[in-house]
Design a protein around this motif. Structure first.
Motif, short mmCIF file in Angstrom:
data_model
loop_
_atom_site.label_atom_id
_atom_site.label_comp_id
_atom_site.label_asym_id
_atom_site.label_seq_id
_atom_site.Cartn_x
_atom_site.Cartn_y
_atom_site.Cartn_z
N THR A 24 -12.61 1.80 0.12
CA THR A 24 -12.83 1.13 -1.17
C THR A 24 -12.11 -0.22 -1.22
O THR A 24 -12.57 -1.16 -1.86
N ARG A 46 -6.38 8.65 8.47
CA ARG A 46 -6.06 7.76 7.36
C ARG A 46 -4.84 6.90 7.68
O ARG A 46 -3.80 7.44 8.08
N HIS A 72 -5.06 2.90 -4.32
CA HIS A 72 -5.28 3.96 -5.32
C HIS A 72 -4.92 5.35 -4.80
O HIS A 72 -5.17 6.34 -5.46
N GLU A 73 -4.33 5.40 -3.60
CA GLU A 73 -3.91 6.70 -3.04
C GLU A 73 -2.39 6.66 -2.93
O GLU A 73 -1.85 6.14 -1.95
N CYS A 118 -7.29 10.51 -2.38
CA CYS A 118 -8.68 10.06 -2.45
C CYS A 118 -9.52 10.76 -1.39
O CYS A 118 -10.54 11.36 -1.71
N CYS A 135 -7.96 2.85 1.91
CA CYS A 135 -9.28 3.48 1.81
C CYS A 135 -10.38 2.45 2.04
O CYS A 135 -10.16 1.24 1.85
ZN LIG Z 1 -10.24 5.81 -1.93
#
Ligand SMILES: [Zn+2]
Ligand SMILES: [Zn+2]
Length: 310
Positions: A13, A305, A33-34, A120, A11
């Motif tokens: 992030t 993604r 975090h995904e 996410c 991501c």
């Molecule tokens: Zn994210």
């Protein structure tokens, strides 16, 4: 609970952590975090999940007891049990440990790499649409067409809005159009606000989702808003954005923000994806290629993604 990671999404992030815009609760820490995978082991008290189950992880492991959790806004939890990549080790690994309460079953037929990306991108989009308070027929600008932006375009068409996608990469704009954007604006070659005004009969957009968060995109987003328009901040950068209150007050415009997603929105996103109503384009990469994927993401070369497979 111990999970064998099947896939972990990469991501924007991640770049914020690497650049120091976000600071994790401790270092060193594993990013990612995904996460989706297969349950390897469960604790004694866990009853609703068992080894072999396919699960996606809600990255903020809510406490379930605070005032926010009790009203369903668990993404604002005051005392999270864990927070993948922000406070506890994330999913760029072969295995990850999370509380069983933070997992959501992945519907059969839904690919785990897609499920990971939804943890996410798709869920952030769902939450932002909820925050925006759209009405059917609203014109809605998606400023930035990464994973969140492409999911937003689809959720907006689903909600009966008229999505306008803005980006600098023509390939991403073509993909946005394929996924439901009525109009696309190339920020590299067009005056964004003028193009949006032209596409809305001069009125401006009812909602602008700001997924980039720079000074320049903020100015263009504000200049694109209609009367009573809502600017929804999702993205951020090191930049500060300036506005004069008068220019917001006279047309009664609003600025609101949207962060992450509720656990219930992860359940919803997985369900929509399993029914083919939320498509996530994923590209798969071996975990050891993480640096290359991060470089591609920073350079805007990722379409959809990128997902790491350990
Ligand atoms: Zn994210
Ligand atoms: Zn809580």
């Amino acid at each position: 609970m111990l999970i064998d990671v099947a896939a972990a999404g990469v991501c924007g992030t991640e770049l914020h952590f690497l650049d120091g815009l976000l600071t994790p609760g401790r270092t060193p820490i594993t990013l990612g975090h995904e996460v989706a995978g297969v349950v390897a082991e469960v604790g004694e008290a866990v009853e609703h999940v068992q080894p072999g189950d396919r699960v996606a992880v809600h990255y903020l492991h809510a406490c379930g007891r605070c005032r926010w959790c009790r009203t369903g806004d668990d993404h604002l939890c005051d005392a999270p049990l864990g927070f993948l990549a922000f406070g506890t080790d994330g999913g760029f690994a072969e295995q990850v440990v999370v509380p069983a309460s933070a997992t959501v079953p992945v519907p059969s037929g839904l690919d785990l790499a897609e499920a990971a990306a939804l943890c996410c991108s798709g869920t952030t989009a769902l939450h932002a649409v909820d925050v925006a308070g759209l009405t059917s027929g609203s014109s809605a600008v998606v400023y930035g067409t990464g994973g969140v932006g492409l999911a937003l375009v689809q959720m907006l068409s689903e909600a009966g809005a008229r999505p306008i996608a803005v980006a600098r990469n023509p390939e991403r704009l073509a993909l946005a159009r394929e996924l439901g954007a009525e109009t696309t604006v190339n920020a590299a070659s067009e005056d964004v606000a003028a193009a949006i005004r032209a596409a809305t009969g001069g009125a401006g957009a009812d909602v602008v989702f700001e997924l980039v968060g720079t000074r320049a995109t903020g100015a263009a987003a504000l200049a694109s808003l209609a009367k009573r328009g809502t600017l929804v901040y999702v993205g951020y950068s090191f930049d500060r954005v300036e506005f004069d209150p008068l220019s917001l007050v006279v047309p009664e415009q609003r600025i609101v923000t949207s962060v992450g997603n509720r656990r219930s929105e992860l359940v919803e996103a997985l369900d929509l994806a399993a029914r083919g109503r939320l498509v996530t384009r994923v590209t798969r990469h071996p975990l050891e290629d993480v640096q290359q994927v991060l470089d591609d993401l920073r350079a805007g070369r990722v379409l959809g993604r990128a997902v790491l497979i350990p």
